[in-house]
Motif scaffolding. Sequence first.
Motif, PDB file in Angstrom:
ATOM      1  N   ILE A  77       0.886  -1.236   0.036  1.00  0.00           N
ATOM      2  CA  ILE A  77       0.024  -0.116  -0.138  1.00  0.00           C
ATOM      3  C   ILE A  77       0.995   1.231   0.202  1.00  0.00           C
ATOM      4  O   ILE A  77       1.905   1.320   0.946  1.00  0.00           O
ATOM      5  N   CYS A  78       0.617   2.121  -0.826  1.00  0.00           N
ATOM      6  CA  CYS A  78       1.159   3.528  -1.027  1.00  0.00           C
ATOM      7  C   CYS A  78       0.393   4.587  -0.334  1.00  0.00           C
ATOM      8  O   CYS A  78      -0.635   4.351  -0.250  1.00  0.00           O
ATOM      9  N   SER A  79       1.007   5.644   0.093  1.00  0.00           N
ATOM     10  CA  SER A  79       0.326   6.759   0.769  1.00  0.00           C
ATOM     11  C   SER A  79      -0.389   7.246  -0.565  1.00  0.00           C
ATOM     12  O   SER A  79       0.056   7.210  -1.758  1.00  0.00           O
ATOM     13  N   GLY A  80      -1.703   7.531  -0.060  1.00  0.00           N
ATOM     14  CA  GLY A  80      -2.830   8.015  -1.172  1.00  0.00           C
ATOM     15  C   GLY A  80      -3.531   7.084  -1.646  1.00  0.00           C
ATOM     16  O   GLY A  80      -4.559   7.581  -2.583  1.00  0.00           O
ATOM     17  N   ASP A  81      -3.229   5.814  -1.436  1.00  0.00           N
ATOM     18  CA  ASP A  81      -4.088   4.747  -2.016  1.00  0.00           C
ATOM     19  C   ASP A  81      -5.597   4.736  -1.207  1.00  0.00           C
ATOM     20  O   ASP A  81      -5.714   5.145  -0.032  1.00  0.00           O
ATOM     21  N   ARG A 125       0.527   8.199   4.596  1.00  0.00           N
ATOM     22  CA  ARG A 125      -0.185   9.498   4.423  1.00  0.00           C
ATOM     23  C   ARG A 125      -1.632   9.517   3.206  1.00  0.00           C
ATOM     24  O   ARG A 125      -1.227   8.687   2.393  1.00  0.00           O
ATOM     25  N   ASP A 126      -2.555  10.511   3.651  1.00  0.00           N
ATOM     26  CA  ASP A 126      -3.468  10.536   2.584  1.00  0.00           C
ATOM     27  C   ASP A 126      -4.182   9.358   2.046  1.00  0.00           C
ATOM     28  O   ASP A 126      -4.679   9.212   0.897  1.00  0.00           O
ATOM     29  N   LEU A 127      -4.266   8.421   3.076  1.00  0.00           N
ATOM     30  CA  LEU A 127      -5.003   7.124   2.788  1.00  0.00           C
ATOM     31  C   LEU A 127      -6.528   7.443   2.681  1.00  0.00           C
ATOM     32  O   LEU A 127      -6.941   8.370   3.517  1.00  0.00           O
ATOM     33  N   PHE A 128      -7.046   6.851   1.838  1.00  0.00           N
ATOM     34  CA  PHE A 128      -8.609   6.439   1.966  1.00  0.00           C
ATOM     35  C   PHE A 128      -9.289   5.438   2.376  1.00  0.00           C
ATOM     36  O   PHE A 128      -8.979   4.391   1.495  1.00  0.00           O
ATOM     37  N   VAL A 129      -9.527   5.280   3.619  1.00  0.00           N
ATOM     38  CA  VAL A 129      -9.906   4.079   4.073  1.00  0.00           C
ATOM     39  C   VAL A 129     -11.450   3.833   4.566  1.00  0.00           C
ATOM     40  O   VAL A 129     -12.158   4.819   5.197  1.00  0.00           O
ATOM     41  N   VAL A 130     -12.012   2.766   4.123  1.00  0.00           N
ATOM     42  CA  VAL A 130     -13.310   2.415   4.383  1.00  0.00           C
ATOM     43  C   VAL A 130     -13.037   1.202   5.308  1.00  0.00           C
ATOM     44  O   VAL A 130     -12.715  -0.026   4.791  1.00  0.00           O
ATOM     45  N   THR A 131     -13.866   1.098   6.387  1.00  0.00           N
ATOM     46  CA  THR A 131     -13.966  -0.132   7.092  1.00  0.00           C
ATOM     47  C   THR A 131     -15.239   0.001   8.037  1.00  0.00           C
ATOM     48  O   THR A 131     -15.880   0.807   8.364  1.00  0.00           O
ATOM     49  N   ASN A 132     -15.393  -1.331   8.559  1.00  0.00           N
ATOM     50  CA  ASN A 132     -16.377  -1.609   9.639  1.00  0.00           C
ATOM     51  C   ASN A 132     -15.896  -1.844  11.021  1.00  0.00           C
ATOM     52  O   ASN A 132     -16.559  -2.310  11.800  1.00  0.00           O
ATOM     53  N   SER A 133     -14.552  -1.630  11.201  1.00  0.00           N
ATOM     54  CA  SER A 133     -14.015  -1.935  12.383  1.00  0.00           C
ATOM     55  C   SER A 133     -13.580  -0.634  13.172  1.00  0.00           C
ATOM     56  O   SER A 133     -13.095   0.281  12.870  1.00  0.00           O
ATOM     57  N   ASN A 137      -3.299  13.427   7.379  1.00  0.00           N
ATOM     58  CA  ASN A 137      -4.296  13.593   6.597  1.00  0.00           C
ATOM     59  C   ASN A 137      -5.293  12.571   5.753  1.00  0.00           C
ATOM     60  O   ASN A 137      -5.560  12.641   4.648  1.00  0.00           O
ATOM     61  N   ASN A 138      -5.228  11.204   6.561  1.00  0.00           N
ATOM     62  CA  ASN A 138      -6.041  10.354   5.969  1.00  0.00           C
ATOM     63  C   ASN A 138      -7.554  10.803   6.212  1.00  0.00           C
ATOM     64  O   ASN A 138      -7.886  11.658   6.949  1.00  0.00           O
ATOM     65  N   ARG A 139      -8.347   9.853   5.174  1.00  0.00           N
ATOM     66  CA  ARG A 139      -9.903  10.203   5.250  1.00  0.00           C
ATOM     67  C   ARG A 139     -10.295   8.716   5.759  1.00  0.00           C
ATOM     68  O   ARG A 139     -10.005   7.626   4.866  1.00  0.00           O
ATOM     69  N   PHE A 189     -18.695   3.091  -2.528  1.00  0.00           N
ATOM     70  CA  PHE A 189     -17.234   3.161  -2.677  1.00  0.00           C
ATOM     71  C   PHE A 189     -16.819   2.377  -3.864  1.00  0.00           C
ATOM     72  O   PHE A 189     -17.314   1.286  -3.864  1.00  0.00           O
ATOM     73  N   ASN A 190     -15.728   2.685  -4.289  1.00  0.00           N
ATOM     74  CA  ASN A 190     -15.053   1.799  -5.385  1.00  0.00           C
ATOM     75  C   ASN A 190     -13.473   2.048  -5.021  1.00  0.00           C
ATOM     76  O   ASN A 190     -13.011   3.338  -5.390  1.00  0.00           O
ATOM     77  N   VAL A 191     -12.783   1.179  -4.599  1.00  0.00           N
ATOM     78  CA  VAL A 191     -11.482   1.537  -4.282  1.00  0.00           C
ATOM     79  C   VAL A 191     -10.236   0.357  -4.933  1.00  0.00           C
ATOM     80  O   VAL A 191     -10.816  -0.501  -5.646  1.00  0.00           O
ATOM     81  N   GLN A 192      -9.160   0.965  -4.746  1.00  0.00           N
ATOM     82  CA  GLN A 192      -7.858   0.039  -5.187  1.00  0.00           C
ATOM     83  C   GLN A 192      -7.959  -1.217  -4.578  1.00  0.00           C
ATOM     84  O   GLN A 192      -7.969  -2.382  -5.191  1.00  0.00           O
ATOM     85  N   TYR A 193      -8.084  -1.484  -3.304  1.00  0.00           N
ATOM     86  CA  TYR A 193      -7.647  -2.691  -2.660  1.00  0.00           C
ATOM     87  C   TYR A 193      -8.663  -2.977  -1.554  1.00  0.00           C
ATOM     88  O   TYR A 193      -9.309  -1.961  -1.032  1.00  0.00           O
ATOM     89  N   ALA A 194      -8.917  -4.306  -1.582  1.00  0.00           N
ATOM     90  CA  ALA A 194      -9.860  -5.072  -0.415  1.00  0.00           C
ATOM     91  C   ALA A 194      -8.737  -5.849   0.471  1.00  0.00           C
ATOM     92  O   ALA A 194      -8.450  -6.844  -0.161  1.00  0.00           O
ATOM     93  N   ILE A 195      -8.501  -5.695   1.552  1.00  0.00           N
ATOM     94  CA  ILE A 195      -7.693  -6.441   2.419  1.00  0.00           C
ATOM     95  C   ILE A 195      -8.556  -7.094   3.420  1.00  0.00           C
ATOM     96  O   ILE A 195      -9.416  -6.600   4.315  1.00  0.00           O
ATOM     97  N   LEU A 196      -8.709  -8.375   3.210  1.00  0.00           N
ATOM     98  CA  LEU A 196      -9.373  -9.199   3.988  1.00  0.00           C
ATOM     99  C   LEU A 196      -8.844 -10.350   5.004  1.00  0.00           C
ATOM    100  O   LEU A 196      -7.702 -10.882   4.573  1.00  0.00           O
TER     101      LEU A 196
END
Length: 278
Positions: free
Chosen positions: A101-105, A126-134, A146-148, A175-182
């Motif tokens: 994972i890179c900054s901004g992903d 830095r500048d991560l865009f993160v969606v989670t249920n945790s 500066n994460n969202r 949402f539509n993102v680059q990575y899903a980490i499971l």
Amino acid sequence: MTRIRAVEPMFQHTNHREREILETLRQHGGSCRIQWLAETLNVSEETIRRNVKTLASAGAVRKVHGGVHIIGGHVEQPFNTRFSENAFQKQAIADHVAKIICSGDTLFLDIGSTTAHIAAALQSHRDLFVVTNSMLVAQSLASRNNNRVFLAGGELRAHDGGAFGKEALEYVKQFNVQYAILSVAAINASAGFMLHDIAEAEFSREISSRARIRIVAADSAKFNKSGPIILSHPSDFDMLVSDRMPPPDICRMLADNEVDLVLTEDQRGQRHTNNKAG
């Protein structure tokens, strides 16, 4: 992006009440009396017996005199216990995923204990865009660099701080993102990737369908284990990050389904031909 194929869980007809029964059983050591379950869930004993009968037919529980018992392989340890188990291996996996994972992903992170380690390993990004249920993941990454961070709605489960159900599923559909980490509970050659909880599986399928690259992060203790819920067909995932080389049959399963195998720094990674993650 190839949308995840619909693969039904073993308990494909499990309803909300049956999920509540399984969750309550897990939280109380795997065994409860019918009367106590009825009082706790505020339903009749007949309702509990009817749902237990369905779960027993699916192989999830065993009826005993006056009570019900989860079949051994379906019991998952509490979150705090799982977070501490194989912590060194999970941290190594987390460090490796953090290099991918890179900054901004943009990424999804689920509720698993390994995922919690990954969130901690991402704290310097830095500048991560993160969606989670945790809640734990959100607390680790929100208000940093500066994460969202977007936390799925719904009632938080007491034992792990995870949000599930209709509200959480509807929320992540935005949402539509680059990575899903499971994270997963078990991996074997015949069934692929498995979980213990239906709600977790539903959430994982939804976020997987909305990511370009799907990464399973799991330590080697999950190899040749079994869980009651098949997450999806193995070919719906792009990469497995683990700490050790899996047994030959699991390696063949990964190769047959074009899932990249990436091992931590103490092992040599094995890359299978795979254009999905390119």
